[in-house]
Design an enzyme around this catalytic site. Structure first.
Site, PDB file in Angstrom:
ATOM      1  N   LYS A  22     -17.771  84.656  -5.118  1.00  0.00           N
ATOM      2  CA  LYS A  22     -18.443  84.883  -6.666  1.00  0.00           C
ATOM      3  C   LYS A  22     -19.736  84.828  -6.510  1.00  0.00           C
ATOM      4  O   LYS A  22     -20.484  85.628  -7.207  1.00  0.00           O
ATOM      5  CB  LYS A  22     -17.799  83.934  -7.750  1.00  0.00           C
ATOM      6  CG  LYS A  22     -18.514  84.109  -9.001  1.00  0.00           C
ATOM      7  CD  LYS A  22     -17.942  83.025 -10.030  1.00  0.00           C
ATOM      8  CE  LYS A  22     -18.797  81.983 -10.216  1.00  0.00           C
ATOM      9  NZ  LYS A  22     -19.945  82.024 -10.929  1.00  0.00           N
ATOM     10  N   ASN A  23     -20.687  83.792  -6.176  1.00  0.00           N
ATOM     11  CA  ASN A  23     -21.722  83.522  -6.456  1.00  0.00           C
ATOM     12  C   ASN A  23     -22.671  84.382  -5.827  1.00  0.00           C
ATOM     13  O   ASN A  23     -23.682  84.788  -5.754  1.00  0.00           O
ATOM     14  CB  ASN A  23     -22.292  82.009  -6.216  1.00  0.00           C
ATOM     15  CG  ASN A  23     -21.949  81.311  -7.567  1.00  0.00           C
ATOM     16  OD1 ASN A  23     -21.422  82.064  -8.579  1.00  0.00           O
ATOM     17  ND2 ASN A  23     -21.656  80.222  -7.560  1.00  0.00           N
ATOM     18  N   CYS A 117     -21.725  79.430 -18.083  1.00  0.00           N
ATOM     19  CA  CYS A 117     -21.224  78.217 -18.635  1.00  0.00           C
ATOM     20  C   CYS A 117     -22.198  77.036 -19.220  1.00  0.00           C
ATOM     21  O   CYS A 117     -23.572  77.190 -18.690  1.00  0.00           O
ATOM     22  CB  CYS A 117     -20.578  77.334 -17.281  1.00  0.00           C
ATOM     23  SG  CYS A 117     -19.192  78.242 -16.602  1.00  0.00           S
ATOM     24  N   ARG A 122     -30.209  74.937 -19.193  1.00  0.00           N
ATOM     25  CA  ARG A 122     -30.219  75.492 -18.015  1.00  0.00           C
ATOM     26  C   ARG A 122     -31.434  76.645 -18.097  1.00  0.00           C
ATOM     27  O   ARG A 122     -31.256  77.672 -18.101  1.00  0.00           O
ATOM     28  CB  ARG A 122     -29.090  76.285 -17.787  1.00  0.00           C
ATOM     29  CG  ARG A 122     -27.887  75.469 -17.554  1.00  0.00           C
ATOM     30  CD  ARG A 122     -26.521  76.143 -17.021  1.00  0.00           C
ATOM     31  NE  ARG A 122     -26.754  76.836 -15.745  1.00  0.00           N
ATOM     32  CZ  ARG A 122     -25.771  77.342 -15.406  1.00  0.00           C
ATOM     33  NH1 ARG A 122     -24.554  77.767 -16.101  1.00  0.00           N
ATOM     34  NH2 ARG A 122     -25.434  78.053 -14.214  1.00  0.00           N
ATOM     35  N   ASP A 305     -20.457  72.353  -7.826  1.00  0.00           N
ATOM     36  CA  ASP A 305     -19.092  73.164  -8.519  1.00  0.00           C
ATOM     37  C   ASP A 305     -17.864  72.752  -8.073  1.00  0.00           C
ATOM     38  O   ASP A 305     -16.796  73.368  -8.591  1.00  0.00           O
ATOM     39  CB  ASP A 305     -19.570  74.722  -8.098  1.00  0.00           C
ATOM     40  CG  ASP A 305     -20.585  75.555  -8.676  1.00  0.00           C
ATOM     41  OD1 ASP A 305     -21.315  74.837  -9.668  1.00  0.00           O
ATOM     42  OD2 ASP A 305     -21.216  76.448  -8.048  1.00  0.00           O
ATOM     43  N   ARG A 397     -13.159  84.205 -14.917  1.00  0.00           N
ATOM     44  CA  ARG A 397     -14.452  84.592 -14.423  1.00  0.00           C
ATOM     45  C   ARG A 397     -14.553  84.389 -13.049  1.00  0.00           C
ATOM     46  O   ARG A 397     -15.549  84.973 -12.490  1.00  0.00           O
ATOM     47  CB  ARG A 397     -15.428  83.692 -15.125  1.00  0.00           C
ATOM     48  CG  ARG A 397     -15.800  83.999 -16.754  1.00  0.00           C
ATOM     49  CD  ARG A 397     -17.057  83.251 -17.056  1.00  0.00           C
ATOM     50  NE  ARG A 397     -17.850  83.273 -16.264  1.00  0.00           N
ATOM     51  CZ  ARG A 397     -18.638  82.216 -15.653  1.00  0.00           C
ATOM     52  NH1 ARG A 397     -18.697  81.096 -16.155  1.00  0.00           N
ATOM     53  NH2 ARG A 397     -19.408  82.312 -14.947  1.00  0.00           N
TER      54      ARG A 397
HETATM   55  N1  EPU Z   1     -33.309  74.704 -13.203  1.00  0.00           N
HETATM   56  C1  EPU Z   1     -34.428  74.532 -13.668  1.00  0.00           C
HETATM   57  N2  EPU Z   1     -35.284  75.917 -13.886  1.00  0.00           N
HETATM   58  C2  EPU Z   1     -34.835  77.000 -13.129  1.00  0.00           C
HETATM   59  C3  EPU Z   1     -33.883  77.150 -12.387  1.00  0.00           C
HETATM   60  C4  EPU Z   1     -32.978  75.905 -12.447  1.00  0.00           C
HETATM   61  O1  EPU Z   1     -34.802  73.630 -14.315  1.00  0.00           O
HETATM   62  O2  EPU Z   1     -35.826  77.926 -13.436  1.00  0.00           O
HETATM   63  C5  EPU Z   1     -32.372  73.323 -13.011  1.00  0.00           C
HETATM   64  C6  EPU Z   1     -31.145  73.965 -14.088  1.00  0.00           C
HETATM   65  O3  EPU Z   1     -31.405  73.587 -15.103  1.00  0.00           O
HETATM   66  C7  EPU Z   1     -30.002  72.920 -13.103  1.00  0.00           C
HETATM   67  C8  EPU Z   1     -30.541  73.105 -11.463  1.00  0.00           C
HETATM   68  O4  EPU Z   1     -32.021  73.281 -11.637  1.00  0.00           O
HETATM   69  O5  EPU Z   1     -30.299  71.648 -13.555  1.00  0.00           O
HETATM   70  C9  EPU Z   1     -29.724  73.748 -10.627  1.00  0.00           C
HETATM   71  O6  EPU Z   1     -29.862  75.268 -11.122  1.00  0.00           O
HETATM   72  P1  EPU Z   1     -29.707  76.553 -10.035  1.00  0.00           P
HETATM   73  O7  EPU Z   1     -30.971  77.247 -10.482  1.00  0.00           O
HETATM   74  O8  EPU Z   1     -29.682  75.990  -8.550  1.00  0.00           O
HETATM   75  O9  EPU Z   1     -28.363  77.098 -10.320  1.00  0.00           O
HETATM   76  P2  EPU Z   1     -28.091  78.426 -10.785  1.00  0.00           P
HETATM   77  O10 EPU Z   1     -28.661  79.364 -10.127  1.00  0.00           O
HETATM   78  O11 EPU Z   1     -28.199  78.474 -12.435  1.00  0.00           O
HETATM   79  C10 EPU Z   1     -26.023  78.533  -9.419  1.00  0.00           C
HETATM   80  C11 EPU Z   1     -24.586  78.964  -9.576  1.00  0.00           C
HETATM   81  C12 EPU Z   1     -23.886  77.930 -10.166  1.00  0.00           C
HETATM   82  C13 EPU Z   1     -24.097  76.489  -9.506  1.00  0.00           C
HETATM   83  C14 EPU Z   1     -25.655  76.302  -9.090  1.00  0.00           C
HETATM   84  C15 EPU Z   1     -25.964  75.184  -8.258  1.00  0.00           C
HETATM   85  C16 EPU Z   1     -24.585  81.317  -9.608  1.00  0.00           C
HETATM   86  C17 EPU Z   1     -24.244  82.551 -10.484  1.00  0.00           C
HETATM   87  N3  EPU Z   1     -24.366  80.203 -10.197  1.00  0.00           N
HETATM   88  O12 EPU Z   1     -26.632  78.490 -10.798  1.00  0.00           O
HETATM   89  O13 EPU Z   1     -22.444  78.266 -10.285  1.00  0.00           O
HETATM   90  O14 EPU Z   1     -23.499  75.444 -10.435  1.00  0.00           O
HETATM   91  O15 EPU Z   1     -26.069  77.583  -8.531  1.00  0.00           O
HETATM   92  O16 EPU Z   1     -25.241  75.137  -7.155  1.00  0.00           O
HETATM   93  O17 EPU Z   1     -24.788  81.507  -8.499  1.00  0.00           O
HETATM   94  C18 EPU Z   1     -20.281  77.955 -11.013  1.00  0.00           C
HETATM   95  O18 EPU Z   1     -20.077  79.026 -10.222  1.00  0.00           O
HETATM   96  O19 EPU Z   1     -19.328  77.488 -11.744  1.00  0.00           O
HETATM   97  C19 EPU Z   1     -21.669  78.004 -11.278  1.00  0.00           C
HETATM   98  C20 EPU Z   1     -22.005  77.340 -12.420  1.00  0.00           C
END
Ligand code: EPU
Length: 422
Positions: A22-23, A117, A122, A305, A397
């Site tokens: 998915k990701n 989510c 975030r 996750d 999802r």
């Molecule tokens: N963060 C910041 N600023 C940013 C970006 C992130 O402070 O600009 C913080 C976030 O608030 C969080 C942490 O960094 O506390 C991790 O965020 P990250 O950017 O790594 O996550 P994401 O890109 O929003 C993806 C996955 C998530 C998964 C995370 C961590 C996708 C679409 N989503 O999210 O997947 O939890 O990486 O591995 O790729 C899921 O599949 O259920 C899911 C939530």
């Protein structure tokens, strides 16, 4: 709306095949906006997040065709808008990848803040810092983010946190930029490597994906091609944990065992038998697992996750386990649902202490988000009696054919539409 009714207590037995990640796919579909040609993406999971992001591309002018073999063909040559509709963008978090992709294609993007989510704050400040470092101006007015420039030029970005989304978004924005971009403290998750491999297969020049430092050497054009998505690490982990929680014996096929190493190590520590083969893993758990201590970390650490799923397993393990969440500030909201099923869990800040109970009992529970939904599903499969999960929308999802796959392993569960029930 659909709910999920589970009659638990049956050990899962047999074989299951994991779908595409998915990701990875929710980033690769927006990445196709940068391709001047047709790309054929294979092993695309049948999940609602894919439907939403595909619809977003279509609304921007791309021609997207789902083929019978599960592939998705995308022709983005006629994409002529850089402002996707807000109501669709808000349906999923990964729509933020349209900022990087549209900026990379048009030097312009206008995208509202994404949904997804809800487990704490975030922000996307690191994405924005990256766009600015390569010459874009980024304005945030209300919920709308506008990024624009005359020319994107290579630059150096140090990420304060190894963010998955920021790493990918910066790759998308700079793959066709003028010059070389370096991302330091880049995220290393398997889907980062998959997105880079996709872009390279289309003609990009990205080096170092999967390490702390990624170098993106800008190219003029990306042509079309065919690319197959990697197996979903989290879906694989879900089946592995479900096998252990139900004391079953399951061969999880189409996995990359290296991606599962931290989970394999923890399950083994808990007394579960895990056998690795080239592209499959067998999980065999005839006896009650024992306690463990786990801390979530960016890859190659234990994935956040799988945190809720692992807590569901710990709820049934012998002894007192602990789970510390370090990636998100509020990802224990589902704990009350597990408590309804008889789990004994106390949360203090970012750590949950889990006193294992010999059995869980079925209950009416809420699915708070995608992985929380998966956790109550696994708890429901392991529990005695009937569990009703109030909505399937979160689970849909990210899990391709979950009911069919679990049923084939011997589980008893069915989707019931509320209208049908009344
Ligand atoms: N963060 C910041 N600023 C940013 C970006 C992130 O402070 O600009 C913080 C976030 O608030 C969080 C942490 O960094 O506390 C991790 O965020 P990250 O950017 O790594 O996550 P994401 O890109 O929003 C993806 C996955 C998530 C998964 C995370 C961590 C996708 C679409 N989503 O999210 O997947 O939890 O990486 O591995 O790729 C899921 O599949 O259920 C899911 C939530």
């Amino acid at each position: 709306m659909d709910e999920l009714v589970i009659h638990g207590g049956t050990p899962l037995m047999g074989e299951v095949t994991v779908s595409g990640s998915k990701n990875a796919v929710v980033a690769i579909i927006p990445a196709a906006v940068l391709v001047d040609g047709v790309c054929r993406i294979e092993n695309v999971p049948n999940i609602s997040d894919v439907a939403v992001i595909t619809e977003l591309l279509t609304r921007l002018g791309a021609v997207c065709t789902r083929l019978d073999d599960g592939s998705l063909e995308i022709d983005s040559r006629k994409v002529n808008k850089y402002n996707p509709p807000h109501e669709l963008v808000k349906k999923m978090r990964a729509s933020y990848y349209l900022i990087g992709a549209l900026l990379g294609r048009f030097n312009n993007a206008q995208v509202c803040m994404p949904g997804g989510c809800n487990f704490g704050h975030r922000p996307i400040d690191l994405h924005i810092k990256g766009f600015e470092a390569v010459g874009a101006t980024v304005d945030e007015v209300g919920e709308v983010i506008t990024a624009y420039t005359d020319e994107l030029k290579g630059g150096s970005i140090y990420l304060d946190f190894a963010s998955v989304g920021a790493t990918i978004n910066i790759m998308l924005a700079t793959v066709r930029a003028n010059g070389v971009t370096t991302i330091e403290n880049a995220a290393k998750e398997p889907h980062i490597v998959d997105v880079a491999n996709f872009l390279n297969a289309m003609g990009a020049n990205i080096k170092g994906a999967g390490t702390d430092t990624i170098k993106i050497i800008g190219v003029d054009r990306l042509g079309g091609g065919t690319y197959s998505i990697i197996p979903d690490q989290i879906e694989a982990g879900t089946f592995m944990i479900a096998a252990a929680a139900t004391r079953g014996d399951v061969l999880v096929k189409n996995v990359i065992p290296r991606h599962m190493e931290t989970l394999t190590a923890k399950l083994t520590e808990m007394g579960v038998t895990v056998e690795e083969f080239d592209d499959s893993i067998r999980v065999y758990a005839p006896t009650r697992p024992t306690r463990a201590r786990v801390k979530t970390m960016p890859y190659p650490g234990f994935p956040t996750d799988l945190q809720a799923l692992m807590v569901a397993l710990m709820a049934l393990a012998e002894g007192i386990s602990s789970m510390t969440e370090t990636v998100y500030d509020n990802r224990f909201q589902y704990v009350d649902e597990l408590r309804r099923m008889g789990a004994d869990i106390n949360v203090d800040g970012r750590t949950a202490m889990i006193r294992g109970v010999p059995k869980l009992v079925g209950a009416n529970v809420t699915s708070m988000d995608l992985r929380a939904g998966a956790a109550v599903l696994v708890a429901g499969l392991a529990a005695e009696g009937k569990t009703v999960i109030n909505t399937m929308a979160h689970i849909d999802r990210g899990y391709d054919n979950i009911i069919e796959k679990m049923t084939a392993l011997g589980a008893s569960l069915e989707r019931v539409s509320i209208a049908e029930k009344v």
